[in-house]
Design a protein around this motif. Structure first.
Motif, PDB file in Angstrom:
ATOM      1  N   LEU A   1      -1.961   7.221   3.641  1.00 37.30           N
ATOM      2  CA  LEU A   1      -2.549   6.110   4.399  1.00 37.30           C
ATOM      3  C   LEU A   1      -2.732   6.575   5.841  1.00 37.30           C
TER       4      LEU A   1
ATOM      5  N   SER B   1      -9.250  -5.335  -3.351  1.00 38.29           N
ATOM      6  CA  SER B   1      -9.598  -4.125  -2.587  1.00 38.29           C
ATOM      7  C   SER B   1     -11.004  -3.666  -2.944  1.00 38.29           C
TER       8      SER B   1
ATOM      9  N   LEU C   1       0.824  -1.202   0.000  1.00 37.46           N
ATOM     10  CA  LEU C   1       0.000   0.000   0.000  1.00 37.46           C
ATOM     11  C   LEU C   1       0.866   1.263   0.000  1.00 37.46           C
TER      12      LEU C   1
ATOM     13  N   TYR D   1      -7.807   6.030   3.899  1.00 38.00           N
ATOM     14  CA  TYR D   1      -6.959   6.956   3.150  1.00 38.00           C
ATOM     15  C   TYR D   1      -7.528   8.364   3.231  1.00 38.00           C
TER      16      TYR D   1
END
Length: 501
Positions: A60, A118, A34, A74
């Protein structure tokens, strides 16, 4: 238990064990993946916003890891002039299924192993609550991304249908949009295609008359590859089946059918080129077609390092100067002085010289409008080159900068009549004979003025003008002259002085 059932049970157990082990492994790696993806996304955001008076960043906020899944949050921030007076902040939540066999893929019979799947969506905040309300309290933006073990991705993005009052006088009705996106590792290659069924905006003009804009059948597609210099080259296409704009006291309806936009960019060594094509198959007023239009432009031999060097000066010096000048003007104060260091002046000079040495070409390949009774069109080609010195007097500098200039213009008098007739109808005139007589008289007057000033010639029903320049020699409408003579000729026309023959 028979043998076949035993084999099947063994396979299921093996798959379960592999999946559980893979999910645990993915969970230990997901944060690094990520962070790497977010870093890449921020680089692309910075590149996309160059010259836009705005910045954007993705971060993040948090990550909760479990064996088979994780939840990430996020924050996307946008600041600067393009985002308005106050910064924009959007929050997203991401429910991540660990690979190699996420449950959502298993139940949809997609058994190719992936690192993770995701499921992201926009979160409700004070800034987005009206957007949520317009989407019937659902997240108006959501999507799915499958992340491969080679760091490639593929997925979908969905904007939900909306029906929302933008203010007391404006309303937006939107059918929603679906976009499919696929990218290779580090987004070296990107493919995307999407579709929107319809969108309707109703509002009022400055004179308080109603305005209604209707779009239907929007298709977008991109096929891009990252260049060695970090930007994307390739093809982008936008197609719109139908568009209608209702406006004015008479509520006239201007229609466009089959609008198409295509642009393409290429890179070869240190040089870039590109072109853009636009086309409208039918332009109509109140349901009656009166023309079609095309536009094609191109750019060739653009030196990439030189352009990037000049862009860096623009970002660091000119953008802040433009902002400071605008603020000073708003406060009624004199604009600040633009000051470049000797190093920056040298950078600008070197960049311009390299840019011109590559021989860039700008072309308007086709600008045309076709009506029922005629067609007008224009094209232009401009080749630039490096002069002997950038410090020459302006007239000499222009002569040496332009290696070639070729301009051709043709205006159809019958087409002018068609357009003037449409304009009269928009203005509310209804007497057909009066409209036709006025349109014809105006078209004839335009032609007489153009010919009378010697800036154009009459060729049948067409008003034409041609200019060719190369090697400091000009040919204008068949007449040859030096550059200085041509400048004097044009200046005399604009100054209203009689031309000595």
């Amino acid at each position: 238990m028979n043998k076949s059932a035993g084999v099947l049970l063994g396979i299921v157990v093996a798959i379960g064990a592999i999946s559980a082990g893979g999910a645990w492994y993915t969970g230990t790696k997901i944060e690094g993946v990520l962070n790497s993806s977010i870093a890449d996304a921020n680089k692309e955001l910075n590149a996309a916003l160059v010259g836009s008076n705005g910045t954007a960043s993705l971060e993040l906020v948090s990550l909760e890891r479990h064996v088979f899944s994780s939840t990430a949050h996020y924050r996307l921030k946008g600041e600067g002039e393009m985002f308005g007076e106050t910064p924009v902040e959007l929050l997203f939540v991401d429910h991540i299924e660990h690979g190699p066999l996420p449950f959502s893929r298993l139940v949809s019979l997609k058994w190719l192993p992936v690192m993770a799947t995701s499921h992201y969506e926009l979160e409700k905040t004070a800034a987005t609550e009206k957007w949520f309300a317009a989407a019937k309290n659902q997240s108006p933006l959501k999507g799915l991304v499958n992340i491969g073990y080679d760091n490639s991705t593929n997925g979908t993005l969905e904007l939900l249908p909306l029906d929302v009052a933008l203010d007391a006088k404006s309303n937006l009705k939107f059918s929603g949009l679906n976009l499919d996106v696929a990218a290779s590792a580090q987004a070296q290659k990107i493919k995307a295609n999407g579709y929107m069924d319809s969108m309707t905006l109703t509002t009022v003009a400055e004179d308080q008359t109603p305005v209604k804009v209707e779009l239907s059948g929007l298709t977008v597609a991109s096929n891009l590859i990252k260049s060695t210099y970090g930007y994307y080259t390739g093809e982008n296409t936008l197609e719109l089946t139908d568009s209608k704009t209702t406006f004015g006291a008479k509520q006239s309806v201007l229609g466009l059918k089959k609008f198409e936009m295509k642009n393409q960019t290429e890179e070869s060594g240190t040089s870039a080129s590109g072109r853009a094509d636009y086309k409208v198959d039918e332009v109509s007023l109140n349901g009656k077609a009166f023309g079609s239009a095309q536009l094609a432009m191109s750019l060739k031999n653009l030196d990439i390092p030189a352009t990037m060097s000049l862009m860096q000066i623009y970002q660091t010096k000119l953008q802040p100067y433009e902002k400071a000048a605008a603020e000073a003007a708003a406060a009624g104060e004199p604009a600040p002085e633009l000051v470049l260091t000797p190093e920056e002046n040298a950078q600008v000079k070197t960049g311009l010289e390299k840019l011109l040495a590559a021989g860039p070409q700008v072309a308007l390949e086709n600008l045309s409008f076709k009506s029922p009774n005629g067609e007008s069109r224009a094209n232009l080609v401009l080749d630039l080159t490096k002069p002997q010195s950038m410090d020459l007097p302006s007239e000499q500098l222009i002569q040496q900068l332009i290696a070639l200039l070729d301009v051709n213009v043709q205006v159809s008098k019958p087409m002018l009549v068609d357009l003037l007739t449409v304009q009269s109808q928009i203005d509310g005139q209804t007497d057909a004979k009066l409209i036709a007589d006025q349109a014809t008289a105006t078209s004839d007057m335009f032609g007489s003025m153009a010919v009378g000033t010697q800036l154009a010639k009459l060729d049948g029903n067409n008003i034409v003008s041609k200019l060719h320049y190369a090697n400091s020699k000009v040919e204008f409408n068949g007449q040859k002259m030096t550059f200085e003579e041509f400048v004097s000729f044009v200046m005399s026309k604009f100054a209203g002085e009689p031309q000595v023959q």
